[in-house]
Write a protein that holds these residues in place. Structure first.
Motif, mmCIF file in Angstrom:
data_model
loop_
_atom_site.group_PDB
_atom_site.id
_atom_site.type_symbol
_atom_site.label_atom_id
_atom_site.label_comp_id
_atom_site.label_asym_id
_atom_site.label_seq_id
_atom_site.Cartn_x
_atom_site.Cartn_y
_atom_site.Cartn_z
ATOM 1 N N ARG A 14 -3.555 4.139 7.527
ATOM 2 C CA ARG A 14 -3.997 3.161 6.563
ATOM 3 C C ARG A 14 -5.271 3.165 7.559
ATOM 4 N NH1 ARG A 14 -3.009 -2.056 4.962
ATOM 5 N NH2 ARG A 14 -3.811 -3.859 5.042
ATOM 6 N N SER A 73 -5.063 -1.288 -0.754
ATOM 7 C CA SER A 73 -4.831 -2.392 0.927
ATOM 8 C C SER A 73 -4.911 -3.947 0.310
ATOM 9 C CB SER A 73 -6.398 -1.649 1.841
ATOM 10 O OG SER A 73 -6.964 -2.346 0.784
ATOM 11 N N ASP A 93 2.949 1.087 3.498
ATOM 12 C CA ASP A 93 1.753 1.862 4.211
ATOM 13 C C ASP A 93 3.032 2.895 5.219
ATOM 14 O OD1 ASP A 93 0.122 -0.070 3.633
ATOM 15 O OD2 ASP A 93 0.653 -0.858 5.816
#
Length: 876
Positions: free
Chosen positions: A73, A133, A235
């Motif tokens: 990320r 995201s 993630d």
């Protein structure tokens, strides 16, 4: 000399001048602000309603090799920061900050075929793996839980995925299902939960439509669709997903901050998008350089063209408004100068210099004009919008013009002491210089009209500001703003022609009136036929005011008719139902029973291919006579022939295509109907035996939702004429143009009435002296009023008629240079010409007000009329 006693003595005229100056300055300062604010709002609406890949910035990087470092990320966020670092300043100012709006970044691995689900083989199904995201705040789980970290299964990674509820049900994938993928790399997925979007209308999901639905793609030479569903990973699964680089795409979405958009900055913003497109491969380099996939610059360029077209149309009428406003102000300045002439002449005779007299006259005028201009300038700040240079310069120029006119009039009137002479004793002959100047005005106006007709509005690509603050028409690209003054120039030229030629028919009328027993017609027409300087300026104001106002009203009517024609082109009928599957007789009967429906005409719509030239075309099998009855209120004509084609297919002879009867050649051409059924040509043929998949509905108050509810057929779509017209007319640019035309038309009509009123007041002194003389000789009051009407009305009525005819003719004369397609959805629609009801009523109202004002003009009574005549100096 002290100007204040003159201002107090003539405070009525000074108040009129102040009011006229206030209105002119308010319009000149407020209209640019209002249009600029409307243009900014329209730009925000256009970008907000544009497709996700058009109204935002999307950077895409397809990976063809494994990454050099683990994908996390933080690494994707670092890449976003590097992209923001190369954003040009103009583009960075309108880009939303990270974490706001619909901006996000994602990773997606596609084309992973499903081998089995819990041991059950699956065919033609694919599971795409993706990471988005900011999903935690945008979804709510209705079953299961969010995906967790990856595990191992059969020597390969096992990724937990979350699916949207509806596509999961369609693909028969429940919570806990284990999916084996049959790609080149061993990979498995397990469904951990099902979710729903918190806000389904969020633009975030427009960029990720494949997450919320099943995508169906039919491969070439196949009769079965491949179905794709997307599962979201956590993630913690990003490093595993990043190593599976085959068919993997990285995406960064930069949301546009729409409140920060300004129409005036469109050229710079479009250039910044192009610069960013070139900088993206530098920021994302390596084996898979990134690319900017957006049409935002094309959206801006297209909107800029519409803004310039609207600006040009507004300048056409605003130029006339400015000329008329200055003319009315000049009338009021002249009236104030005439009232103060005796005082200034006395001062000049007593030794005052010409400069002193001119300064006093200028001060008297400025005492009324400057406060009016300041008040108009101050009131313009109540109108929302960004302040432009015109907002400051407009009121200043009007006040300066009033002062210059006053100074010039004083210099001309008091050049010599005691140089007074009566202007009504003999007809004044125009000088050769004046005739040459007037002829030059006429020639220049004709040249401007020719340039506008042949070259169009000339909207260029420069960066100057138009009335809305955007780029001004005629600047850049080698064009010039000269053609934009064509309507006002033609109106002034017509006024000069009327002014020079009006005496010819009046002299003929005088000869005819001389044979009548009553002396009133002869005297009134003789006074009207006499060339008097006081009558010139009202004509130069009244005729342009009426011509430009009628032109604005006619253009507004033509815009309405063109928009209605474009709506008919989109709808194809008062209402239309389309479906992929045929409509059954029961469905047709239910639609027929909907309240307001009078007729339901079945038709069969078939897409065909007409060679390489026309890869897409539509064959519509329908009863042409019945269809003609359905379209009787539309500006679309269906010829009486068995086979009709669009204009692009005319002259091709017999058409060979599926659904077209053999050996049938087109018997007619139908214009303006193809857009309703597709992007290609249209072929209308007689109905065959195929079941209908289109229903053409005729009726009153048709509602697409009620028709769809009555049909109750999956996949059906409804389109109505009223709905299509609403889509076109509610466009912000169209609304802005219509309101501006209405404001300018109303203002010009008011200025026309003001010019008539000032003209009556300006000639009141001379008229009162003549009427007093005649009343002393025994003229009754009723005949005196008729005499006043006959003296004033001919010139005003001739100017009104000429202004009406010119205003009605201007759209036809300048028609090729006016392109209204940008306000009709870019359809080349030609509506029925609007009726001249509003322009005729406007002109008739001005004429009626003129006659009524002349009739109600004060007339000296029989008592005391001799003394009044003696005091006027008209009797010895």
């Amino acid at each position: 000399m002290n100007p204040w006693p003159l201002v107090r003595a003539h405070r009525g005229v000074a108040a009129v001048l102040a009011l006229l100056t206030l209105s002119a300055c308010l319009l000149l300062a407020a209209v640019p602000k209002a249009t600029r604010s409307a243009y900014d709002g329209a730009l925000r609406d256009v970008t907000a309603t544009a497709a996700a890949g058009v109204g935002d910035l999307v950077v895409v990087s397809p990976r063809r090799a494994g990454p050099n470092a683990p994908v996390t990320r933080e690494s994707l966020l670092a890449m976003e920061r590097s992209l923001r670092a190369v954003l040009p300043a103009e583009l960075s100012a309108v880009t939303a900050p990270p974490g706001s709006g619909s901006g996000h970044h994602s990773l997606r691995k596609t084309r992973e075929p499903i081998a089995s689900v819990d041991g059950e083989p699956r065919n033609y199904q694919y599971l795409d793996l993706g990471w988005l995201s900011d999903t935690a705040a945008r979804v709510r789980y209705v079953a299961g839980r969010p995906p967790g970290p990856p595990a191992r299964l059969g020597g390969g990674p096992l990724l937990e995925v979350a699916l949207a509820r509806e596509p999961a049900a369609e693909m028969r994938l429940g919570v806990g299902a284990t999916v084996l993928l049959g790609g080149p790399q061993p990979l498995a997925a397990r469904v951990s939960g099902l979710f729903e979007p918190v806000r389904p209308d969020d633009r975030y999901w427009e960029h990720n439509t494949s997450v919320r639905r099943v995508v169906k793609i039919r491969p070439p030479r196949s009769e079965i669709d491949d179905r794709y569903v997307t599962g979201l990973v956590s993630d913690a699964s990003l490093p595993v997903l990043g190593r599976l680089y085959a068919n993997t795409t990285y995406r960064w979405v930069f949301d546009i901050d729409r409140p920060a958009l300004r129409a005036a900055r469109i050229p710079e913003l479009a250039e910044a998008v192009r610069a960013f497109r070139g900088a993206v491969p530098v920021a994302i380099h390596g084996s898979s350089p990134g690319a900017l996939e957006t049409s935002f610059d094309e959206l801006l360029t297209g909107y800029l063209g519409r803004v310039r077209a609207a600006d040009a149309l507004l300048l056409l009428v605003l130029g006339g408004l400015l000329a008329v406003a200055l003319g009315v102000i000049a009338l009021a300045v002249r009236l104030l100068g005439d009232r103060a002439r005796l005082s200034l002449a006395l001062a000049r005779a007593r030794g005052a210099s010409l400069a002193r007299v001119a300064a006093t006259a200028t001060a008297v005028t400025s005492a009324a004009a400057v406060p009016g201009a300041a008040a108009g300038y101050a009131l313009s700040y109540a109108v929302p919008g960004e302040v432009t240079a015109v907002t400051h310069l407009g009121p200043l120029s009007v006040a300066a013009a009033a002062a210059l006119i006053a100074a010039g009039q004083a210099v001309a009137a008091h050049r010599l002491p005691l140089g007074e002479r009566r202007a009504d004793v003999a007809a004044a002959r125009p000088s050769p210089r004046r005739i040459a100047a007037e002829a030059a005005v006429v020639v220049v106006a004709l040249i401007g009209a020719y340039l506008l007709r042949s070259r169009g509005l000339g909207t260029g690509t420069g960066g100057a500001s138009g009335p809305g603050g955007g780029p001004a028409p005629g600047t850049g690209d080698g064009t010039d703003p000269f053609p934009l003054l064509a309507p006002a120039g033609l109106a002034v030229a017509a006024a000069l022609v009327v002014l020079r030629c009006h005496s010819l028919p009046l002299r003929l009328a005088v000869r005819l009136a001389a044979r009548a027993r009553s002396a009133v017609p002869f005297l009134g027409l003789a006074l009207a036929a006499r060339s008097r300087p006081v009558s010139a300026l009202p004509v130069l104001v009244l005729l342009p005011a009426l011509a430009v106002s009628v032109f604005g009203a006619t253009v507004s009517g033509e815009l309405t008719a063109t928009q209605e024609a474009a709506a008919w082109q989109r709808a194809g009928a008062p209402a239309r139902l389309d479906a992929d599957l045929p409509f059954s007789p029961e469905v047709i009967e239910r639609v027929r029973r909907v309240p307001g429906v009078r007729r339901v005409l079945p038709a069969t719509r078939t897409p065909v291919r007409l060679g390489e030239e026309f890869p897409t075309a539509t064959v519509l099998a329908v009863d042409v006579r019945a269809y003609r009855a359905v379209l009787r209120d539309a500006p679309i004509v269906l010829p009486d022939a068995p086979v009709l084609v669009s204009p692009e297919l005319a002259g091709r002879g017999a058409i060979e295509a599926p659904g077209v009867p053999p050996r049938l050649s087109p018997g007619g051409v139908v214009t303006g109907l193809a857009a309703a059924y597709g992007s290609g040509p249209l072929i209308v043929v007689p109905p065959g035996g195929a079941l209908p998949n289109t229903l053409l509905v005729e009726g009153d108050g048709l509602d697409g939702g009620r028709l769809l509810a009555a049909a109750a057929q999956p996949g059906a779509q409804a389109r109505t004429f009223e709905g299509a017209l609403a889509e076109i007319t509610r466009a912000p640019l169209t609304t802005t143009l219509r309101r501006a035309l209405a404001v300018v038309t109303a203002a010009l009509a008011c200025y026309a009435l003001a010019a008539v009123a000032v003209a009556l007041v300006a000639g009141a002194a001379d008229r009162t002296g003549a009427l007093s003389h005649l009343c002393a000789l025994g003229l009754p009051e009723s005949q005196a009023r008729r005499l006043t009407v006959l003296e004033v009305s001919p010139m005003i009525l001739l100017s009104t008629a000429a202004g009406l005819l010119l205003g009605l003719a201007l759209p036809a004369v300048l028609g090729p240079g006016l392109d209204l397609r940008v306000f009709t959805g870019d359809l080349a629609a030609a509506g029925r010409p609007p009726g001249p009801a509003v322009p005729v009523l406007l002109a008739c109202g001005v004429a009626a007000a003129t006659v009524l004002g002349a009739f109600l003009h004060p007339v000296p009574g029989r008592r005391g009329s001799l003394g009044t005549a003696l005091r006027a100096g008209d009797l010895g």
